[in-house]
Design an enzyme around this catalytic site. Structure first.
Site, short mmCIF file in Angstrom:
data_model
loop_
_atom_site.label_atom_id
_atom_site.label_comp_id
_atom_site.label_asym_id
_atom_site.label_seq_id
_atom_site.Cartn_x
_atom_site.Cartn_y
_atom_site.Cartn_z
N TRP A 140 0.83 -1.21 0.00
CA TRP A 140 0.00 0.00 0.00
C TRP A 140 0.86 1.26 0.00
O TRP A 140 0.69 2.16 -0.81
CB TRP A 140 -0.94 -0.03 1.21
CG TRP A 140 -1.92 1.11 1.28
CD1 TRP A 140 -2.09 2.14 0.38
CD2 TRP A 140 -2.90 1.33 2.30
NE1 TRP A 140 -3.09 2.97 0.77
CE2 TRP A 140 -3.61 2.51 1.95
CE3 TRP A 140 -3.23 0.65 3.47
CZ2 TRP A 140 -4.64 3.01 2.75
CZ3 TRP A 140 -4.26 1.15 4.25
CH2 TRP A 140 -4.97 2.33 3.90
N ASP A 173 1.17 -8.32 -1.68
CA ASP A 173 -0.24 -7.94 -1.67
C ASP A 173 -0.39 -6.50 -2.09
O ASP A 173 0.24 -5.60 -1.53
CB ASP A 173 -0.83 -8.13 -0.27
CG ASP A 173 -2.30 -7.75 -0.23
OD1 ASP A 173 -3.12 -8.51 -0.78
OD2 ASP A 173 -2.63 -6.69 0.34
N TYR A 231 -4.18 1.28 -4.26
CA TYR A 231 -2.87 1.69 -3.76
C TYR A 231 -2.19 2.57 -4.83
O TYR A 231 -1.32 2.13 -5.58
CB TYR A 231 -2.00 0.49 -3.42
CG TYR A 231 -2.60 -0.43 -2.36
CD1 TYR A 231 -3.71 -0.04 -1.61
CD2 TYR A 231 -2.06 -1.69 -2.12
CE1 TYR A 231 -4.25 -0.87 -0.65
CE2 TYR A 231 -2.60 -2.52 -1.15
CZ TYR A 231 -3.69 -2.11 -0.42
OH TYR A 231 -4.23 -2.96 0.52
N HIS A 291 -12.14 -6.04 -2.90
CA HIS A 291 -11.48 -5.28 -1.85
C HIS A 291 -12.37 -5.05 -0.63
O HIS A 291 -11.88 -4.70 0.45
CB HIS A 291 -10.96 -3.94 -2.38
CG HIS A 291 -9.81 -3.39 -1.62
ND1 HIS A 291 -8.89 -2.54 -2.18
CD2 HIS A 291 -9.39 -3.57 -0.34
CE1 HIS A 291 -7.97 -2.22 -1.27
NE2 HIS A 291 -8.27 -2.81 -0.14
N SER A 325 -11.48 -9.49 0.68
CA SER A 325 -10.88 -8.79 1.81
C SER A 325 -12.02 -8.29 2.68
O SER A 325 -12.91 -7.59 2.20
CB SER A 325 -10.02 -7.64 1.31
OG SER A 325 -9.38 -6.97 2.36
#
Length: 328
Positions: A21, A51, A56, A128, A159
């Site tokens: 991220w 990941d 991001y 996400h 997620s």
């Protein structure tokens, strides 16, 4: 670097994963050169799980990863994420999947993920976020199945939304997801109640995120620390949250001293080892934006596991923070 199996296909992944991220943005200024150095250093130290997500840096993180992997010969497992189309985050119970994760939207978005990563197939594509409201009509996940059949995706994941992580339990039991990415740390241990046992029951892979509670569990922030406005943590730790968090971190440090852990383990080591103490967990994603952070986070894998006595005592730091983002 130790590896673990990631169900259901049994890929061997590094137990410490690279959280990408910060190299995409939203964590304050970040040089691409520094990000590239960090990625290379992580792979040099045995990290083979990365990941990332569209969010991001609007794909910037993905493109940096692609640039590094082009120069590496080692196999690296890359997980990325597709966000819902614009609307409430996480989706509200009144959101329709047709408006947030339509088939056309998913196909277009995943095409962009493939393009950014410069691959023909995504190792793991995660939605996400999610809402329990779609559990009985999980059409977006069926679209991902079609894309898997077409060879665009290998594994399918979700997620979890921060305040309703258990919404994925039904998906796991119905065989709709291969992998779930969950928050599990010294402060937030809710996943131990259902998600982790159901993962073992169903053979679902588990990725842990936020193991360091956005850096607070590394023990490096005092109660009066202020993050820059362009760092998302300025909101995460808004108001008196930083002081309240620092007070809790001090209690963990006191337990480390009492247990005789402080000489061999840093606070970050203890936080990561706590997340890794569950056998259902395949990898713990730690944010890494510099070579120094790579060195600090990857060293944890070389340390002995925490003794059972320590794990049991550390469970007492489970913190029922409630709606952390909305207030106290």
């Amino acid at each position: 670097m130790h590896t673990r199996l990631l169900p259901p296909d049994g890929s061997k992944v590094s137990e410490i994963g690279f959280g990408a991220w910060a190299i995409g943005g939203q964590w304050g200024p970040q040089s691409d050169d520094v990000s590239l150095q960090a990625l290379h250093a992580a792979i040099d130290r045995g990290v083979n799980f990365i990941d990332t997500a569209e969010g991001y840096g609007n794909g910037h993180s993905e493109m940096l990863i692609a640039k590094v992997l082009k120069d590496r010969s080692e196999p690296v497992f890359v997980a990325t994420k597709t966000p819902p189309s614009p609307g409430p985050w996480p989706p509200s119970p009144y959101c329709r999947w047709q408006d947030r994760y339509s088939a056309a939207y998913l196909r277009d978005n995943i095409h962009q993920r493939l393009t950014n990563l410069a691959v023909e197939r995504i190792d793991l594509l995660q939605l996400h976020t999610w809402t329990r409201g779609w559990n009985d009509d999980p059409q977006p996940l069926l679209v991902l199945r079609q894309l898997r059949d077409e060879g665009k995706i290998n594994l399918i994941g979700v997620s979890t939304p921060e305040h309703d992580q258990d919404c994925v339990v039904q998906l796991m039991r119905n065989g709709l997801v291969d992998v779930v990415q969950v928050i599990f740390n010294l402060f937030n241990q809710d996943a131990a109640a259902q998600i982790l046992p159901v993962a073992a029951e169903t053979g679902t892979g588990v990725i842990v995120r936020v193991a360091l509670d956005e850096g607070s569990l590394a023990g490096k922030y005092s109660g009066d620390h202020v993050f820059p406005e362009d760092d998302f943590r300025s909101q995460y730790f808004a108001g008196d949250r930083m002081q309240r968090t620092a007070d809790r971190v001090a209690e963990i440090r006191a337990d480390m001293d009492a247990l005789g852990l402080s000489d061999d383990y840093s606070m970050a080591d203890v936080a990561l080892k706590f997340a890794l103490s569950r056998p259902e967990v395949s990898t713990v994603v730690a944010g890494m934006r510099t070579v120094k952070q790579v060195e600090q986070n990857t060293r944890t894998s070389q340390l002995r596991d925490l003794p059972d006595e320590a794990i049991t005592r550390l469970r007492r730091h489970n913190w029922r923070r409630g709606i952390w983002y909305g207030g106290k």
